[in-house]
Every structure is written in C-alpha cells, then in structure tokens.
Design a protein around this motif. Structure first.
Motif, short mmCIF file in Angstrom:
data_model
loop_
_atom_site.label_atom_id
_atom_site.label_comp_id
_atom_site.label_asym_id
_atom_site.label_seq_id
_atom_site.Cartn_x
_atom_site.Cartn_y
_atom_site.Cartn_z
N HIS A 113 -15.52 -2.68 -1.08
CA HIS A 113 -15.02 -1.34 -1.40
C HIS A 113 -13.53 -1.42 -1.77
CE1 HIS A 113 -18.45 -0.77 1.31
NE2 HIS A 113 -18.67 0.39 0.70
N PRO A 114 -13.19 -2.10 -2.85
CA PRO A 114 -11.77 -2.31 -3.18
C PRO A 114 -11.00 -1.04 -3.47
CG PRO A 114 -13.19 -2.99 -5.00
CD PRO A 114 -14.09 -2.71 -3.84
N TRP A 115 -11.70 0.05 -3.76
CA TRP A 115 -11.00 1.30 -4.07
C TRP A 115 -10.32 1.93 -2.86
CZ3 TRP A 115 -16.22 0.33 -4.76
CH2 TRP A 115 -17.08 0.84 -3.79
N ILE A 116 -10.61 1.42 -1.66
CA ILE A 116 -9.94 1.99 -0.48
C ILE A 116 -8.48 1.53 -0.38
CG2 ILE A 116 -12.12 2.11 0.77
CD1 ILE A 116 -11.25 -0.27 2.43
N LEU A 117 -8.13 0.47 -1.08
CA LEU A 117 -6.76 -0.05 -0.97
C LEU A 117 -5.70 0.92 -1.49
CD1 LEU A 117 -7.29 -3.82 -1.88
CD2 LEU A 117 -6.95 -2.79 0.37
N PRO A 118 -5.88 1.52 -2.70
CA PRO A 118 -4.85 2.47 -3.15
C PRO A 118 -4.65 3.62 -2.18
CG PRO A 118 -6.30 1.87 -4.96
CD PRO A 118 -6.91 1.30 -3.71
N GLY A 119 -5.73 4.10 -1.57
CA GLY A 119 -5.59 5.19 -0.60
C GLY A 119 -4.81 4.77 0.62
N ALA A 120 -5.05 3.52 1.08
CA ALA A 120 -4.33 3.04 2.25
C ALA A 120 -2.84 2.86 1.95
CB ALA A 120 -4.93 1.71 2.72
N VAL A 121 -2.53 2.39 0.74
CA VAL A 121 -1.13 2.16 0.37
C VAL A 121 -0.38 3.48 0.21
CG1 VAL A 121 0.36 1.31 -1.49
CG2 VAL A 121 -1.52 -0.09 -0.66
N GLY A 122 -1.07 4.52 -0.24
CA GLY A 122 -0.39 5.79 -0.50
C GLY A 122 -0.42 6.79 0.63
N SER A 123 -0.96 6.41 1.77
CA SER A 123 -1.05 7.34 2.90
C SER A 123 -0.44 6.72 4.15
CB SER A 123 -2.51 7.70 3.16
OG SER A 123 -2.64 8.56 4.27
N TRP A 155 -2.91 -5.44 15.52
CA TRP A 155 -3.89 -5.09 14.49
C TRP A 155 -3.72 -3.62 14.15
CZ3 TRP A 155 -6.66 -7.33 10.95
CH2 TRP A 155 -7.64 -6.59 10.28
N ALA A 156 -3.39 -3.33 12.89
CA ALA A 156 -3.00 -1.97 12.50
C ALA A 156 -3.77 -1.48 11.28
CB ALA A 156 -1.50 -1.93 12.21
N TYR A 157 -5.01 -1.95 11.14
CA TYR A 157 -5.75 -1.69 9.90
C TYR A 157 -7.13 -1.10 10.21
CZ TYR A 157 -2.09 -4.96 8.74
OH TYR A 157 -0.86 -5.58 8.64
N GLY A 158 -7.15 -0.13 11.12
CA GLY A 158 -8.42 0.47 11.50
C GLY A 158 -9.15 1.12 10.34
N GLU A 175 1.11 -6.31 3.90
CA GLU A 175 0.83 -6.33 5.34
C GLU A 175 1.29 -5.03 6.00
OE1 GLU A 175 2.00 -9.10 9.20
OE2 GLU A 175 3.44 -8.82 7.57
N ARG A 176 2.40 -4.50 5.56
CA ARG A 176 2.94 -3.28 6.15
C ARG A 176 2.35 -2.03 5.53
NH1 ARG A 176 8.47 -3.99 4.23
NH2 ARG A 176 8.74 -1.88 5.03
N MET A 177 2.20 -2.02 4.22
CA MET A 177 1.79 -0.80 3.53
C MET A 177 0.30 -0.51 3.66
SD MET A 177 4.58 0.41 2.65
CE MET A 177 6.23 -0.28 2.80
N LEU A 178 -0.50 -1.48 4.03
CA LEU A 178 -1.92 -1.24 4.25
C LEU A 178 -2.21 -0.80 5.69
CD1 LEU A 178 -3.49 -4.25 2.31
CD2 LEU A 178 -3.53 -1.84 1.64
N ALA A 179 -1.21 -0.83 6.54
CA ALA A 179 -1.39 -0.49 7.95
C ALA A 179 -1.56 1.01 8.14
CB ALA A 179 -0.21 -1.00 8.76
N ASP A 180 -2.24 1.39 9.20
CA ASP A 180 -2.35 2.81 9.56
C ASP A 180 -1.86 3.07 10.98
OD1 ASP A 180 -4.39 1.73 11.08
OD2 ASP A 180 -6.00 2.53 9.84
N ARG A 181 -1.26 2.05 11.63
CA ARG A 181 -0.58 2.21 12.91
C ARG A 181 0.86 1.74 12.75
NH1 ARG A 181 -3.02 -1.43 17.07
NH2 ARG A 181 -1.54 -0.41 18.47
#
Length: 522
Positions: free
Chosen positions: A275-285, A256-259, A319-325
């Motif tokens: 809060h769908p606006w969090i997705l672009p931030g997750a993809v770009g960071s 699980w890599a989506y904290g 699946e990969r680009m939304l991860a933060d781990r």
C-alpha cells in the motif's frame, strides 16, 4: 583555538591555483570563523544554563553518563533509568547506542559538570565548517567557501540544537561533512573512517550511510561503493537497534513510532510495499512536517534539490517524517534537524555548481518586465564592469549566506539579542537560592530546569508524577514544567509530598524546596 588554526591551514592546502601566501590568508580567515563560531555557540549555551533554561531532560542524562565514563564505569544515567522505568543503574547505551560519547570523558577530569558538554558541543559544531569549506572551495574557490562556511555556521538547525542542551548530534555535522568531503577528495579510506565514526554516534546513523550509498549509486562508476555503503548502513542499523540496545538493558521497540504503518518493522515493510500510497499521507500529517521540510531547503534556495547528494539526507529525514509518535521529531525546534544540516549545505553547494552557466528559463526571460530589465542600460553597463564579473562568481555563496542570515531572528540565535538572557530576573535569583538550599551529595528530585545546576554536586532525579522517596525535592509551582501536563498537577504533587511528611524549607517565586531527611530512596 590552536586546533582551529591547524585545521584551517590544513583545509586551505590543495585548493588549485592558490599561492602559499593566499593559502595562509584563507587559513587564518577560516580559523577565525571556526574560533568565533565556537565562542558564540559556547556563550549561547552557557548563558542559557546560567539563566536556568537548560533541562534535566536531556542535559543531566548526558552529564551523569559522562561522569560515569570519566570514572571508568558504564555510562549510567540514573535520572533516565528511574524516570523511564529501567532502574537506577540504567546505561544510556540501552537508550541510544552512542559509544562515541566516551571520547569526551577525559574532559571531565578537567571540569566535572554539564558546562563541559556544552563547550565540547560548541567546538564540534564549529569544526564542521572546515570540511564544508574544503568542499565548497573545490567548486567555487576559497572566497566563496568562506561565505558557505558562514551559511553553515548561522544555519537554524545548529541554533536550535544549541538551544536544547547537549546531544550526541554534536558529532554528526563534523563526521558527515568529513564523509562527503573526504570521498569527494578521493580519500576513500578517510571517508570510510568518518563513516565508521558515524556508526558510533547513534543507532540510526546507518541510515545516513544508506543515503550516502544512494548518492553513490546515482553516480557513474560508483555503484559498487554505493552498494557497499548502503548494505553496511542497513546492517549497522539493524544490529544497533535490534541487538545492541537490548544487550545494554534497553527496549528495542521503545522508539517504534510508526503505528500507522504497522506493528513492527516487518509488518510496516509489507504494508508499505503493498500500500505505497499511505506514505504521502504519513509524511503530510500533521502539516508541521511539511513546514519543517520546507525550512530545511528554502533558506538554501532549494539548491539541495538540484544535487543527488541530497539523497544522503533522505533516509534520516524519512525516519522522522513517517513517524506518528514523538512530535519533537518533526518540529523545527529541538536538535533533530542538525543531523542533516551539513549534508544539505554541501548539497546546496553542489546544486549551485551544477547550475553554473545555465541560462534562465526561456519562459522567464520572455516576460516583458524581465526582458526590459535585461535590456536596460544600467544592467548592460553592470555586465561590462570588471568588478561585477569578479563578484558574479561569488553570488551563489553570498545568496546561501543571505538565506542563513534571514533565518537568524526567527530561531534560537535571535535569543542572543534578548537582554533577559544576560540579566537574571527575580525567578532566576529564586532558582539559584533554591538550588543552594540542597546540600552537596544529596539525592534530590528536581524540577526539569533546575537539574543541570545541581548535577555536578548531587545525585539528580527528575521531579515527576511518581513518588521516589528522595530526601530532597525541589519543586516548581510557578510555571508549567516537564513532565507534568498542567500547573495544577504540579501543585497537587507538592501537596501530596507535604501530606507524606516532607516539610518546606524554602519558598520563593514559585520554587519550593522540601526535605524529609529520614526518607529512603525507592
């Protein structure tokens, strides 16, 4: 490569308007491309293995699992279980649900060692060129299809996958290309069999089926099939990741890599919906995610973006680009991009096919330099030439091949031009001597890059921060190695081993072999 010849002949059949002699000629060309690709892929991997550039994590994990399969046992990878705290009897099915690996087990009856996996992966990657060729041949003819198959063969995701040992991804380009090509050919049962095969590769391959369902939903008359594929993919992903992983002794939440999205699947789903606006931030960071996504489509001239087939790759990419781990997931290196490369190449073909006959944008043609060039005598004369009209049909495929060729020096295929890959240096020779100092059948903790050289004749554990009590240790204090964070930490680890009663029996070029024959493994 008799299989490649047979595959090439089968691929050339059914191309409209082609004579038997033409089909035979194109079959030979395709078979030669597959055989040459497999040879180059295998040579590249084996050279890296010989130069101690392969790794215990992950090549030894798969080698131990396949050796267990070949002896009619569960796919136990002691090195994975011990290092990650699951115990020495850990089955890799509790890490990733990849039962398809068992089909390679008979190859270990011919040669018991990691070389077998590397050669098998090379052949599997190369064979994916056949369905890619068939798909392209229906749209642009067999000549262009050869160029497209070459673009796939030289694609950087394949190069990076080959450079990082063996993984279950070896099966995905072939099976995913078969899924698309067989469905495109109207062979729905064969496409469904390829889809079923994908579900045996890894627990998240259901996401590829979900994406393929999205693609079918975008086509008129295919919505029922699209809904079926999407539903089957969702169900398979849930069953594999939430039931089967734990059934085989794994932890369902280990990956699980989506904290940033939530504490679990349900929590993340609710937060994304509210809060769908969090997705672009997750993809770009971090920004390297954007670089990786650009590299996936720019060498393909952005053509996948013109095809709805690109939807098939979208869930796996998300699946990969939304991860933060697990930063490896979103970097250009490693093997993860090979999961979608065949789909993207075929989407590029479809995108080019959809653009055929389209006029350039009016805004572009009105530009003075462009308009002057279009009216110039050389361009007008070129348009009237018959060879130009014949060549024009192959320009999209040639452009795709050129895009792949441009990437070669910047990724792992470029390493083949390095003389050091063919001539062992002092550290390579020292590594070979260190490995030779360990007796057959021993339990050994080994530095990450030396495990593959020992895996066939010893029981390998990863040399890490935790004392394992193995009778033999092969350490490296000359170069930083996984999983240590610094070279100084590796030196402290060796000093600790000596304080615990291990004695050095070999020292050279940073490699140290230590033993305590009376030690019992923990």
């Amino acid at each position: 490569m008799a299989e490649a010849v047979a595959a090439g002949r089968a691929a050339s059949r059914g191309v409209p308007g082609r004579s038997a002699s033409g089909r035979s000629r194109h079959a030979r060309i395709l078979a030669a491309l597959v055989a040459l690709s497999a040879l180059v892929y295998a040579a590249s991997s084996l050279l890296r293995l010989r130069a101690f550039q392969a790794s215990t994590y992950d090549l030894v994990i798969f080698d131990q699992a396949l050796r267990s399969y070949s002896r009619f046992g569960a796919p136990v990878a002691m090195v994975k279980g011990v290092h990650n705290g699951f115990g020495p009897d850990f089955s890799v099915l509790g890490d990733h649900f990849s039962p398809i690996l068992a089909v390679l087990a008979p190859l270990y009856w011919l040669h018991d060692g990691p070389e077998t996996l590397l050669v098998a992966q090379a052949v599997l990657f190369a064979l994916a060129a056949v369905p890619v060729w068939r798909y392209a041949a229906r749209r642009f003819g067999p000549v262009s299809a050869h160029l497209v198959a070459g673009a796939y063969a030289l694609s950087w995701p394949i190069a990076e996958a080959l450079a990082f040992d063996f993984h279950e991804v070896a099966f995905v380009p072939l099976l995913s290309a078969l899924l698309v090509e067989r469905y495109d050919a109207g062979r729905r049962v064969q496409a469904a069999l390829a889809a079923a095969g994908l579900l045996m590769v890894k627990e998240d391959m259901g996401l590829l089926l979900v994406g393929f369902g999205f693609f079918l939903l975008a086509r008129r008359g295919e919505r029922r099939a699209g809904a079926a594929y999407a539903a089957a993919g969702i169900a398979a992903t849930w069953a594999s990741s939430r039931v089967l992983i734990s059934l085989f002794g794994g932890d369902n939440d280990y990956y699980w890599a989506y904290g940033s999205l939530g504490d679990g699947m349900a929590d993340a789903a609710v937060r994304v919906l509210t809060h769908p606006w969090i997705l672009p931030g997750a993809v770009g960071s971090p920004p390297v995610k954007l670089l990786t996504m650009a590299l996936l489509v720019v060498p393909l001239l952005l053509l996948p973006l013109r095809s709805p087939l690109a939807l098939a790759a979208l869930p796996l990419l998300a699946e990969r680009m939304l991860a933060d781990r697990f930063p490896n997931w979103w970097e250009p290196g490693y093997h993860y991009n090979a999961f979608i490369v065949a789909i993207l190449v075929m989407a590029a073909v479809d995108g080019a096919y959809r653009l055929r006959g389209r006029r350039p944008p009016a805004a572009l043609t009105r530009l003075r330099p462009v308009a002057a060039l279009r009216r110039s005598r050389p361009v007008a004369a070129l348009r009237r030439m018959r060879p130009w009209r014949a060549l024009r049909r192959h320009l999209p495929a040639a452009a795709l091949l050129a895009g792949a060729v441009v990437t070669v020096p910047f990724f792992a295929f470029g390493d083949l031009a390095d003389p050091g890959l063919y001539r062992p240096d002092g550290r390579d020779r020292a590594a070979g001597a260190a490995v030779a100092a360990v007796p057959d059948g021993a339990l050994v903790e080994t530095a990450n890059n030396l495990g593959p050289a020992l895996s066939a004749r010893t029981r390998v554990l990863l040399w890490d921060r935790e004392p394992r009590g193995a009778p033999w240790v092969v350490a490296d204090i000359g170069r930083h190695t996984f999983p240590f964070t610094t070279l100084e930490e590796q030196r402290h680890r060796v000093a600790r081993l000596i304080n615990e009663g291990y004695r050095p029996v070999f020292r050279q070029a940073g490699y140290i072999v230590l033993t305590r024959e009376s030690a019992a493994p923990r």
